[in-house]
Design a protein around this motif. Structure first.
Motif, PDB file in Angstrom:
ATOM      1  N   THR A  63      -6.673  -3.811   0.832  1.00  0.00           N
ATOM      2  CA  THR A  63      -7.667  -4.010   0.087  1.00  0.00           C
ATOM      3  C   THR A  63      -8.765  -5.120   0.023  1.00  0.00           C
ATOM      4  O   THR A  63      -9.711  -4.984  -0.316  1.00  0.00           O
ATOM      5  CB  THR A  63      -7.036  -4.296  -1.394  1.00  0.00           C
ATOM      6  N   LYS A  82     -13.266  -3.762  -4.200  1.00  0.00           N
ATOM      7  CA  LYS A  82     -14.031  -3.947  -5.620  1.00  0.00           C
ATOM      8  C   LYS A  82     -15.609  -3.268  -5.640  1.00  0.00           C
ATOM      9  O   LYS A  82     -16.043  -2.925  -6.495  1.00  0.00           O
ATOM     10  CB  LYS A  82     -14.104  -5.548  -5.952  1.00  0.00           C
ATOM     11  N   ASN A  88     -12.300 -11.685  -5.641  1.00  0.00           N
ATOM     12  CA  ASN A  88     -13.145 -10.646  -5.254  1.00  0.00           C
ATOM     13  C   ASN A  88     -14.146 -10.072  -6.252  1.00  0.00           C
ATOM     14  O   ASN A  88     -15.100  -9.238  -5.748  1.00  0.00           O
ATOM     15  CB  ASN A  88     -12.174  -9.726  -4.722  1.00  0.00           C
TER      16      ASN A  88
HETATM   17  C1  LIG Z   1      -8.406  -6.997  -7.049  1.00  0.00           C
HETATM   18  C2  LIG Z   1      -7.461  -6.692  -5.910  1.00  0.00           C
HETATM   19  C3  LIG Z   1      -6.390  -6.383  -5.769  1.00  0.00           C
HETATM   20  C4  LIG Z   1      -5.654  -5.995  -7.006  1.00  0.00           C
HETATM   21  O1  LIG Z   1      -6.202  -4.769  -7.449  1.00  0.00           O
HETATM   22  P1  LIG Z   1      -5.852  -4.300  -9.025  1.00  0.00           P
HETATM   23  O2  LIG Z   1      -6.783  -3.197  -9.271  1.00  0.00           O
HETATM   24  O3  LIG Z   1      -6.383  -5.367 -10.211  1.00  0.00           O
HETATM   25  O4  LIG Z   1      -4.487  -3.971  -9.406  1.00  0.00           O
HETATM   26  C5  LIG Z   1      -5.524  -6.237  -4.811  1.00  0.00           C
HETATM   27  N1  LIG Z   1      -5.806  -6.681  -3.301  1.00  0.00           N
HETATM   28  C6  LIG Z   1      -7.270  -7.343  -3.427  1.00  0.00           C
HETATM   29  C7  LIG Z   1      -7.813  -7.771  -2.104  1.00  0.00           C
HETATM   30  C8  LIG Z   1      -8.150  -7.359  -4.545  1.00  0.00           C
HETATM   31  O5  LIG Z   1      -9.336  -7.861  -4.541  1.00  0.00           O
END
Ligand SMILES: *Cc1c(COP(=O)(O)O)cnc(C)c1O
Length: 347
Positions: free
Chosen positions: A314, A58, A84
């Motif tokens: 992510t 993010k 997040n």
């Molecule tokens: C925000 C987030 C997602 C999802 O991402 P999008 O852009 O909302 O599809 C997935 N994994 C983590 C760890 C996140 O913080």
């Protein structure tokens, strides 16, 4: 150096845009040793986004969104968040001496994400209902009051997030054949696809990846083709029933010849343990949904073994340890001298 400084010619910034950074981005692209070997894959990499300053991807988009908010004269950031986004908004607000007001679904976010928002000094509002409702509420707020909305409906978020695709191509010298990532509100899959296309058009890569998105079975609106009223999954970061960037996700899927499928919570938790215990990478549940999907694709012969594959992790596993350690053996209680300990531990 942060993503604005590194990729400024590809971002919507000018000399009038304040420089905002926490040295986000430049995350490692870790080559798999053991999962690749066990699956018989030639080249598998993990883009380890958990190493961003607040522990998730993010931050890449937040720095751009906050810089543009400052440029426009905003003093208050608002967002709805499963955790997040609020951590990231709060951190950049602190950095820029702005106010952040974050709306979270009451009782639904991981404690460590909440602790971040609180420690960075945001005003945290727990709203009844789920994420989708919180997002609708902040959109309404932002329509009528002088606040900057920094959810991924903010186009600058997507712009900043596309830099992860640039980094992957910069590291590999080409785009991978497959890019796997989790899909929640669907901003990130939209951003990656844009990043790969822009680099391709600029001649930085000859090919484009197939975009493979993973949703959780209980929160799979895009897979089902309709919003989910009460999304359910352990992967709270993708517990979203009506994604804001729905269209972006289906375009990425269809234009790239990719796919979006759902995996179960059991598959997610298994993948989390496998990743941590065989690669030394601890990622939060949402992050390993695409790894769970990779296992399925390989098992079913739907992914070529000589392909180059990148799985985006992510967010950090430290974000939500309670869910993770509920599935492993607890610490053993032992006492005694070296000899008896060695015996008990079969050393
Ligand atoms: C925000 C987030 C997602 C999802 O991402 P999008 O852009 O909302 O599809 C997935 N994994 C983590 C760890 C996140 O913080």
């Amino acid at each position: 150096m942060g993503v604005i400084a590194r990729y400024r010619e590809r971002l919507p910034v000018t000399d009038a845009t304040p420089m905002v950074d926490l040295d986000e981005g430049s995350t490692p692209l870790v080559e798999s040793r053991n999962i690749a070997a066990s699956l018989g894959l030639r080249r598998l990499f993990f883009k380890y986004e958990g190493l961003n300053p607040t522990g998730s991807f993010k931050d890449r988009g937040m720095c751009v969104a906050v810089a543009k908010a400052l440029e426009a004269g905003s003093k208050v950031l608002v967002c709805a968040s499963t955790g997040n986004t609020s951590a990231s908004a709060a951190a950049y607000a602190a950095r820029c001496r702005m106010r952040a007001v974050v709306f979270i679904p009451s009782g639904e976010i991981a404690l460590n994400k909440l602790s971040q928002a609180l420690m960075y000094g945001a005003k945290v509002v727990a709203l009844k209902g789920n994420f989708d409702r919180a997002l609708a509420t902040v959109r309404e707020l932002a329509d009528s009051y002088p606040v900057a909305l920094v959810n991924s409906v903010n186009p600058y978020r997507i712009e900043g997030q596309k830099t992860a695709a640039f980094e992957i191509v910069d590291a590999l010298g080409e785009a991978p054949d497959y890019l796997l990532l989790p899909v929640g509100n669907a901003g990130n899959i939209t951003a990656y696809w844009r990043g790969f296309r822009e680099y391709h058009e600029a001649g930085k890569s000859a090919n484009l990846p197939r975009m493979v998105g993973a949703q959780a079975e209980g929160a799979a609106p895009i897979v089902l083709g309709r919003p989910v009223e009460n999304p359910k999954t352990v992967a709270t970061a993708i517990k979203i029933g009506n994604p804001a960037s729905w269209e972006g996700a289906t375009s990425a899927r269809d234009e790239s010849g990719g796919l979006i499928e759902a995996v179960s919570d059991t598959e997610i938790l298994q993948a989390q343990i496998r990743l941590a215990s065989t690669e030394g990478l601890f990622a939060e549940p949402a992050s390993v949904a695409p790894l769970a999907l990779l296992y399925r694709l390989v098992r079913e012969g739907r992914l070529e073994k000589d392909a180059t594959t990148v799985v985006v992790l992510t967010g950090s596993g430290l974000k939500d340890p309670d869910v993770a350690i509920a599935n492993v053996e607890p610490p053993v209680e032992l006492d005694g001298d070296a000899r008896s300990l060695a015996k008990a531990l079969k050393l």
